[in-house]
Scaffold this motif. Structure first.
Motif, PDB file in Angstrom:
ATOM      1  N   SER A  54       0.877  -1.164   0.000  1.00 29.16           N
ATOM      2  CA  SER A  54       0.000   0.000   0.000  1.00 29.16           C
ATOM      3  C   SER A  54       0.918   1.218   0.000  1.00 29.16           C
ATOM      4  O   SER A  54       1.846   1.292   0.804  1.00 29.16           O
ATOM      5  CB  SER A  54      -0.887   0.004   1.247  1.00 29.16           C
ATOM      6  N   VAL A  55       0.660   2.142  -0.908  1.00 29.26           N
ATOM      7  CA  VAL A  55       1.538   3.300  -1.059  1.00 29.26           C
ATOM      8  C   VAL A  55       0.720   4.582  -0.967  1.00 29.26           C
ATOM      9  O   VAL A  55      -0.287   4.734  -1.663  1.00 29.26           O
ATOM     10  CB  VAL A  55       2.277   3.268  -2.410  1.00 29.26           C
ATOM     11  N   GLU A  56       1.165   5.474  -0.110  1.00 26.62           N
ATOM     12  CA  GLU A  56       0.601   6.819  -0.089  1.00 26.62           C
ATOM     13  C   GLU A  56       1.491   7.676  -0.977  1.00 26.62           C
ATOM     14  O   GLU A  56       2.688   7.817  -0.713  1.00 26.62           O
ATOM     15  CB  GLU A  56       0.558   7.401   1.314  1.00 26.62           C
ATOM     16  N   LEU A  68       3.514  -2.857   3.909  1.00 32.49           N
ATOM     17  CA  LEU A  68       3.441  -4.219   3.385  1.00 32.49           C
ATOM     18  C   LEU A  68       2.054  -4.789   3.642  1.00 32.49           C
ATOM     19  O   LEU A  68       1.593  -4.833   4.783  1.00 32.49           O
ATOM     20  CB  LEU A  68       4.505  -5.083   4.066  1.00 32.49           C
ATOM     21  N   LEU A  69       1.380  -5.223   2.569  1.00 36.41           N
ATOM     22  CA  LEU A  69       0.061  -5.837   2.694  1.00 36.41           C
ATOM     23  C   LEU A  69       0.136  -7.354   2.553  1.00 36.41           C
ATOM     24  O   LEU A  69      -0.621  -8.076   3.197  1.00 36.41           O
ATOM     25  CB  LEU A  69      -0.899  -5.295   1.631  1.00 36.41           C
ATOM     26  N   LEU A  76      12.889 -10.207   0.123  1.00 36.20           N
ATOM     27  CA  LEU A  76      12.196  -9.678  -1.048  1.00 36.20           C
ATOM     28  C   LEU A  76      11.225  -8.572  -0.660  1.00 36.20           C
ATOM     29  O   LEU A  76      11.093  -7.578  -1.378  1.00 36.20           O
ATOM     30  CB  LEU A  76      11.470 -10.797  -1.801  1.00 36.20           C
ATOM     31  N   ASP A  77      10.563  -8.741   0.490  1.00 32.03           N
ATOM     32  CA  ASP A  77       9.663  -7.689   0.994  1.00 32.03           C
ATOM     33  C   ASP A  77      10.440  -6.385   1.164  1.00 32.03           C
ATOM     34  O   ASP A  77      10.009  -5.320   0.702  1.00 32.03           O
ATOM     35  CB  ASP A  77       9.049  -8.076   2.336  1.00 32.03           C
ATOM     36  N   ILE A 107       4.302  -6.291  -6.701  1.00 30.79           N
ATOM     37  CA  ILE A 107       5.622  -6.579  -7.242  1.00 30.79           C
ATOM     38  C   ILE A 107       5.701  -8.079  -7.451  1.00 30.79           C
ATOM     39  O   ILE A 107       5.583  -8.845  -6.485  1.00 30.79           O
ATOM     40  CB  ILE A 107       6.753  -6.126  -6.278  1.00 30.79           C
ATOM     41  N   ASN A 108       5.888  -8.500  -8.689  1.00 35.42           N
ATOM     42  CA  ASN A 108       5.922  -9.921  -9.016  1.00 35.42           C
ATOM     43  C   ASN A 108       7.377 -10.374  -9.143  1.00 35.42           C
ATOM     44  O   ASN A 108       8.086  -9.938 -10.045  1.00 35.42           O
ATOM     45  CB  ASN A 108       5.180 -10.185 -10.325  1.00 35.42           C
TER      46      ASN A 108
END
Length: 113
Positions: A54-56, A68-69, A76-77, A107-108
């Motif tokens: 989630s990005v503000e 982080l959701l 990797l996180d 992000i894959n």
């Protein structure tokens, strides 16, 4: 020997979760994307999947907060968060003014031969 490549095509999938009124479903557009790196440990373990964040996005188009959701792997996180903090978005305009907006980013991480 296998070449490992972090495929980031899905990272451009801003999940369309920008927060706004029902009449203004604005979603910020990315203008600069920094690709996260695979960690050697994740490569060795064959870890693949999606990190959801989630990005503000502030009024200037910068990531002011990243949460982080959906976790995949601690390394990797962390790399996904650090990369997204460097992204830039075109400012979201509402009523003629740039406004902050929330969005989700996937992000894959994928290993490819």
């Amino acid at each position: 020997m296998l070449r490992f490549i972090a495929l980031l095509c899905c990272m451009f999938l801003l999940a369309g979760c920008a927060v706004g009124s029902a009449a203004d479903p604005a979603k910020p557009k990315t203008v600069k994307v920094v690709a996260p790196k695979y960690t050697p440990e994740a490569k060795a373990a064959g870890i693949q999947g999606i990190v959801r964040l989630s990005v503000e996005v502030d009024a200037q188009g910068r990531a002011s907060s990243v949460t982080l959701l959906k976790s995949l792997d601690p390394g990797l996180d962390k790399n996904a968060i650090e990369a997204v903090k460097q992204w830039k978005w075109a400012p979201t305009i509402k009523d003629g003014k740039a406004v902050p907006v929330m969005t989700e980013v996937d992000i894959n991480f994928s290993l490819q031969k």
